[in-house]
Design an enzyme around this catalytic site. Structure first.
Site, PDB file in Angstrom:
ATOM      1  CG  HIS A  40      41.948  46.230  29.079  1.00 53.09           C
ATOM      2  ND1 HIS A  40      41.694  47.846  28.820  1.00 53.09           N
ATOM      3  CD2 HIS A  40      42.670  46.534  30.331  1.00 53.09           C
ATOM      4  CE1 HIS A  40      42.063  48.439  29.956  1.00 53.09           C
ATOM      5  NE2 HIS A  40      42.975  47.659  30.673  1.00 53.09           N
ATOM      6  CG  HIS A  78      40.072  52.483  35.000  1.00 53.68           C
ATOM      7  ND1 HIS A  78      39.491  52.587  36.126  1.00 53.68           N
ATOM      8  CD2 HIS A  78      40.826  51.429  34.517  1.00 53.68           C
ATOM      9  CE1 HIS A  78      39.784  51.480  36.696  1.00 53.68           C
ATOM     10  NE2 HIS A  78      40.580  50.873  35.635  1.00 53.68           N
TER      11      HIS A  78
END
Length: 719
Positions: free
Chosen positions: A47, A93
């Protein structure tokens, strides 16, 4: 507090491979402390580090005369003339939203808004691209309702108009929904704020809300597949407070006017760790932090927890020391924390102190600039299955199936939960193509869209990647806007599987070719990998967010259809039905190849639309559902019937690219045909708008009946 001993299980729980841990030992020459292990885990996960994708992201076109700042900062910055710039980005998200839908989606909105105002821009628009599992899957309704409530709850309270986006459903997302959040803001082109620290001995300042334990390990969680331990991951989801974020934005923008800010960075994934490391790395400086000065809202927090917390509404800044008092006064006024928590240092070190002990002493560059980078093995996607025979279908019956699918039914159930009129500059409401927001105090307007057709990308990653960009280009063009630039949100499965990595590589190649041909460089973006549950990956979903400029709001193509208007089709039609909406919804099939995208035709036809906007009353691009669905949507929006001349399934429901449907008066249609012939643009009269029914060939139904189906089917499926 006794720190746990480093063990193979603890290393694996931090998402680090044995080879990566060996590399850590080589870099620091000793075993890391528990806090240091957490810092490496946060900075080296997928990420934050983009370790599987950096090689390919570098191939994307990111430059152009309109680009002020491309990828690498909190958001991209593009010139819109008159000394103004639009600042925008899209980010995922996904994992948090699947675990805790409301807070996952809400904090996704909060994070993307911070990315924008951290650059010095006031947010003016938001969008969301959402992908869910099958409507009848036991978890889908909960996810849809929670995610939509979270987006609305945060965005409405913060006060930014939500002007568009997309919602899709497919079994591939049953175990892993996608929540991609987009935000855009306005700034003065010469007053953009960046994240690179500069100057030795400069104060590092913590701004905003207090630090808690929410979100600890969130970035690492977002870099792993889901399995049956998903419920245990719930504490890794952050909790959002939009009212604090609103105050943080006002305080930040006011602070920037003082001249005190040297650099500033949002605390997003990996919180204090990532923000401090990135500021130091970009400025070729080290950073020393004293965690006893960090404002906290929970007792007995450890260094590990403070460094990895992803508590929301926080920023990190490097400050001009002589303006400290003035800067602090701004944050005191807005009742937000302002604390000097460290300083920049000349050495390449990241030093963390807590309770008088050194909890971490690491080479800063090794955490960011020289983090692992992989050239993952990949294989070309297999050639798509040939398209089998497709029986002819009554066109009204086919249209009814599309209108009753939550994929193609009207989405007002979603966007009516969002405030799209706050700030009073929204010129085009959600639900009718690109959203449009006026640039306050000028004659300009900005158009926004997000697009991708995952079925196409699965069947043919290269053409699917091209198509996502091309559809964004057409959606902007259809409202009269000149496409400026794009942001990409690349959602894929496990990159360690060569076939998944092949999808990623193919899509990147297609996106790169399309943004170059259509002059829409990628200026920001996000990669979300490991979107899998129990080894089952999502459809490859490289969402493209795009921004276009209307130099004058009067250039907007925004009239509605009127009785008597001619229906003109721009572009060539061959009747491509492979991977089409009709095939998926009516026949429950996903076979055939994705449609070919002719980028020269896209550019030529788009230029023609904009050059002839004065002759066009209403316009939409042709995408899913082809001519039949596009004609219905134009007619339904205006409450006027439509008659289409064609009756065959390929012509009506084919999804050939580079096409638009136009409504105009008869004399305007004649002029358009003359102008089109001069530049080699195919134009065909396909029917007219009239009456109160939808008539396709010999098949007919009342417009009111179809409209009722179109307007109610989504809520029936998810409410």
């Amino acid at each position: 507090m006794q720190e746990p001993a480093i063990s193979p299980d603890l290393i694996a729980a931090h998402g680090l491979s044995p080879d990566e841990y060996d590399r850590i030992l080589e870099i620091i020459g000793r075993e890391p402390s528990f806090t240091e292990l957490g810092i490496f885990s946060a900075m080296w996960n997928e990420h934050c580090s983009y370790k599987s994708s950096k090689k390919w992201l570098r191939t994307l076109p990111t430059d152009g005369p309109q680009v002020i700042c491309g990828p690498g900062e909190n958001a991209g910055v593009v010139d819109i003339g008159d000394g103004q710039a639009v600042v925008f980005k899209m980010e995922s998200h996904n994992h948090p939203s699947y675990i805790e839908p409301y807070q996952g989606a809400a904090t996704g909105v909060g994070g993307i808004l911070r990315d924008v105002f951290t650059m010095g821009a006031r947010p003016i628009a938001a969008m969301n691209a959402l992908s869910f599992g099958e409507p009848d899957h036991p978890k889908t309704r909960q996810l849809v309702n929670g995610v939509v409530e979270g987006i609305g709850g945060y965005g409405n309270c913060f006060g930014v108009p939500n002007v568009g986006g997309e919602v899709r459903f497919h079994a591939a997302y049953n175990g892993n929904c996608l929540v991609n959040a987009f935000a855009a803001g306005l700034a003065d082109a010469d007053k953009i704020f960046y994240s690179a620290a500069s100057g030795v001995g400069m104060p590092v300042v913590y701004l905003g809300a207090k630090t808690g334990r929410d979100g600890v390990g969130g970035a690492t969680m977002a870099s792993a597949e889901f399995d049956d331990t998903i419920e245990a991951k719930r504490p890794t989801v952050q909790v959002g407070d939009p009212f604090t974020e609103k105050r943080l934005m006002e305080a930040t923008l006011e602070l920037m006017q003082t001249g005190a800010v040297i650099s500033i960075q949002d605390m997003g994934a990996a919180g204090l760790t990532c923000s401090a490391v990135e500021m130091g790395d970009k400025g070729n400086l080290g950073v020393r932090l004293n965690l006893n000065d960090v404002p906290v809202r929970e007792d007995a927090m450890t260094a590990y927890e403070m460094m990895l917390s992803e508590s929301q509404e926080r920023m990190l800044m490097v400050l001009k020391p002589e303006l400290e008092a003035e800067a602090k006064a701004v944050f005191d006024k807005w009742d937000l924390d302002f604390a000097i928590v460290g300083e920049t240092i000349a050495e390449d070190r990241f030093i963390i102190m807590h309770d008088g002990e050194m909890k971490a002493d690491l080479p800063l560059k090794a955490l960011s600039g020289t983090a692992p980078e992989y050239d993952r093995p990949w294989v070309e996607a297999p050639q798509a299955d040939s398209l089998g025979d497709i029986p002819e279908i009554d066109p009204i019956d086919g249209l009814k199936v599309l209108l009753s699918s939550p994929n193609y039914a009207a989405k007002q159930w979603v966007y009516e939960q969002y405030d799209h009129m706050v700030m009073a500059d929204t010129a085009r409401a959600p639900g009718f193509g690109s959203g449009i927001v006026r640039v306050h105090g000028t004659e300009k307007a900005l158009a926004f869209t997000s697009d991708v057709t995952p079925r196409y990308v699965k069947a043919n990653p290269f053409e699917g990647g091209k198509q996502a960009v091309a559809e964004a280009y057409r959606n902007l063009t259809a409202v009269g806007a000149t496409p400026l630039a794009t942001t990409d949100n690349l959602n894929f499965g496990n990159p360690e599987k060569p076939e998944i990595m092949g999808q990623f590589v193919g899509a990147i190649k297609g996106i790169g070719e399309a943004v170059a041909a259509l002059d829409m460089p990628i200026v920001s973006g996000n990669v979300s990998l490991y979107n899998e549950t129990d080894g089952k990956g999502i459809l490859p979903t490289p969402t493209i967010g795009a921004v276009g400029l209307l130099a004058n709001e009067a250039e907007m193509i925004c009239d509605t259809v009127r009785d008597g208007h001619v229906a003109l089709l721009i572009g060539d039609t061959t009747g491509h039905l492979g991977q089409s909406a009709l095939l998926a919804e009516v026949f429950n099939r996903e076979d055939g190849d994705a449609p070919h995208v002719d980028l020269d035709a896209e550019k030529r036809n788009g230029d023609f639309i904009r050059a002839n906007r004065d002759l066009i009353k209403a316009c939409t691009d042709l995408a899913d559902g082809g001519l039949a669905l596009a004609a219905f949507e134009l007619a339904e929006e205006a409450g006027v019937g439509v008659q289409l001349d064609a009756a065959d399934t390929p012509t009506l429901f084919g999804e050939d690219q580079a096409r638009y449907l136009i409504a105009c008066n008869f004399d305007q249609a004649e002029a358009l045909m003359i102008n089109a012939a001069q530049v080699g643009v195919p134009v065909t009269s396909v029917g007219r708008f009239t009456g109160d029914s939808v008539k396709i060939g010999n098949s007919e139904a009342p417009l009111a009946e179809l409209s009722q189906l179109f307007r109610t089917s989504f809520a029936v499926a998810v409410a």
